[in-house]
Design a protein around this motif. Structure first.
Motif, PDB file in Angstrom:
ATOM      1  N   ARG A  42       0.793  -1.195   0.000  1.00  0.00           N
ATOM      2  CA  ARG A  42       0.000   0.000   0.000  1.00  0.00           C
ATOM      3  C   ARG A  42       0.848   1.279   0.000  1.00  0.00           C
ATOM      4  N   GLY A  43       2.090   1.153   0.414  1.00  0.00           N
ATOM      5  CA  GLY A  43       2.922   2.336   0.706  1.00  0.00           C
ATOM      6  C   GLY A  43       3.084   3.356  -0.408  1.00  0.00           C
ATOM      7  N   TYR A  64       6.208  -7.225   5.677  1.00  0.00           N
ATOM      8  CA  TYR A  64       6.299  -6.746   7.059  1.00  0.00           C
ATOM      9  C   TYR A  64       5.051  -7.022   7.893  1.00  0.00           C
ATOM     10  N   ASP A  94       7.681   2.997  -2.404  1.00  0.00           N
ATOM     11  CA  ASP A  94       7.847   4.114  -1.459  1.00  0.00           C
ATOM     12  C   ASP A  94       9.226   4.089  -0.825  1.00  0.00           C
ATOM     13  N   ASP A 112      14.331  -0.853   1.638  1.00  0.00           N
ATOM     14  CA  ASP A 112      14.976  -1.066   2.934  1.00  0.00           C
ATOM     15  C   ASP A 112      15.929  -2.256   2.768  1.00  0.00           C
ATOM     16  N   THR A 113      15.505  -3.465   3.105  1.00  0.00           N
ATOM     17  CA  THR A 113      16.364  -4.634   2.834  1.00  0.00           C
ATOM     18  C   THR A 113      16.486  -4.866   1.328  1.00  0.00           C
ATOM     19  N   GLY A 114      15.460  -4.443   0.582  1.00  0.00           N
ATOM     20  CA  GLY A 114      15.449  -4.639  -0.870  1.00  0.00           C
ATOM     21  C   GLY A 114      14.723  -5.911  -1.297  1.00  0.00           C
ATOM     22  N   THR A 141      11.555  -6.736  -1.143  1.00  0.00           N
ATOM     23  CA  THR A 141      10.298  -6.503  -1.865  1.00  0.00           C
ATOM     24  C   THR A 141      10.566  -6.148  -3.326  1.00  0.00           C
TER      25      THR A 141
HETATM   26  C1  PRP Z   1       7.136  -1.772   3.032  1.00  0.00           C
HETATM   27  C2  PRP Z   1       7.385  -0.676   2.015  1.00  0.00           C
HETATM   28  C3  PRP Z   1       8.145  -1.376   0.913  1.00  0.00           C
HETATM   29  C4  PRP Z   1       8.888  -2.463   1.642  1.00  0.00           C
HETATM   30  C5  PRP Z   1      10.352  -2.091   1.740  1.00  0.00           C
HETATM   31  O1  PRP Z   1       6.018  -2.492   2.648  1.00  0.00           O
HETATM   32  O2  PRP Z   1       6.180  -0.122   1.561  1.00  0.00           O
HETATM   33  O3  PRP Z   1       7.260  -1.950  -0.026  1.00  0.00           O
HETATM   34  O4  PRP Z   1       8.301  -2.572   2.945  1.00  0.00           O
HETATM   35  O5  PRP Z   1      11.061  -3.003   2.524  1.00  0.00           O
HETATM   36  P1  PRP Z   1      12.151  -4.021   1.995  1.00  0.00           P
HETATM   37  O6  PRP Z   1      13.059  -3.292   1.070  1.00  0.00           O
HETATM   38  O7  PRP Z   1      12.868  -4.435   3.281  1.00  0.00           O
HETATM   39  O8  PRP Z   1      11.463  -5.176   1.359  1.00  0.00           O
HETATM   40  P2  PRP Z   1       5.099  -3.349   3.652  1.00  0.00           P
HETATM   41  O9  PRP Z   1       5.406  -4.801   3.493  1.00  0.00           O
HETATM   42  O10 PRP Z   1       5.217  -2.801   5.058  1.00  0.00           O
HETATM   43  O11 PRP Z   1       3.646  -3.104   3.077  1.00  0.00           O
HETATM   44  P3  PRP Z   1       2.859  -1.714   2.844  1.00  0.00           P
HETATM   45  O12 PRP Z   1       3.475  -1.044   1.624  1.00  0.00           O
HETATM   46  O13 PRP Z   1       1.459  -2.171   2.594  1.00  0.00           O
HETATM   47  O14 PRP Z   1       2.986  -0.860   4.087  1.00  0.00           O
END
Ligand code: PRP
Length: 177
Positions: free
Chosen positions: A44-45, A71, A101, A104-106, A108
């Motif tokens: 959703r971010g 997450y 958005d 972070d770890t990359g 996703t």
């Molecule tokens: C969050 C954010 C990114 C991802 C980044 O998504 O929106 O998509 O984590 O983290 P990463 O690089 O460590 O993978 P989240 O899973 O919290 O879902 P959301 O977008 O619905 O809040």
């Protein structure tokens, strides 16, 4: 129960808007020859960022969404990326821009780009508003990045803390009290 916290502004709405103008102009140049650019928001971010970005893109654009989650309501990545909602449209032979958005770890962005690449788009690029390079556990980097930030817990402009604060117009830093 979530801990008590306050939010300190880190990147203002004005700075975000100015950066998006620059990014959109670079994207327009990079995709100048496209007949249609499929802009894929990762839910959703990215919903706020994609809304502002596409309105700055003077191109023939199709908007689609994909929901990936690693997450849940936790602050720690599960490192297992689940696709909760797939694209509505086909991307084979298309120009595609994936909008994230934050990287972070990359995990996703890496998982999603690998998945989309199997559908053989003509071109697949990525953009992330925020990047936390110090947290990276994969070797992915978005084609375009809005802001590199330190390892702070951020919210706002689409990003949540336990599903709250996505509606803040700026990026804020969470400070636990
Ligand atoms: C969050 C954010 C990114 C991802 C980044 O998504 O929106 O998509 O984590 O983290 P990463 O690089 O460590 O993978 P989240 O899973 O919290 O879902 P959301 O977008 O619905 O809040």
């Amino acid at each position: 129960m979530t801990q008590q916290y306050v939010i300190d502004e880190m990147i203002s709405a004005k700075s975000i808007a100015a950066r998006i103008e620059v990014l959109a102009s670079e994207i327009k140049t990079a995709f100048a020859d496209t007949d249609k650019l499929v802009v894929v928001g990762l839910l959703r971010g990215s919903f706020v960022f994609i809304a502002d970005l596409v309105r700055e893109l003077d191109l023939n654009v199709e908007v689609d969404f994909l929901e990936a989650s690693s997450y849940g309501d936790s602050t720690e990545s599960s490192r297992e990326v689940r696709i909760l909602k797939d694209l509505r449209g086909e991307i084979g032979g298309r120009d595609v821009l994936v909008v994230e958005d934050i990287v972070d770890t990359g995990f996703t962005l890496s998982h999603v780009t690998q998945l989309l690449a199997t559908r053989e788009p003509k071109r697949l690029e990525t953009i992330a508003l925020l990047d936390k390079p110090s947290r990276r556990e994969t070797n992915i980097r978005a084609t375009w990045t809005g802001f590199e930030i330190p390892d702070e817990f951020v919210v706002g402009y689409g990003i949540d803390y336990a599903q709250r604060n996505r509606n803040l117009p700026y990026i804020g830093k969470v400070r636990f009290t």
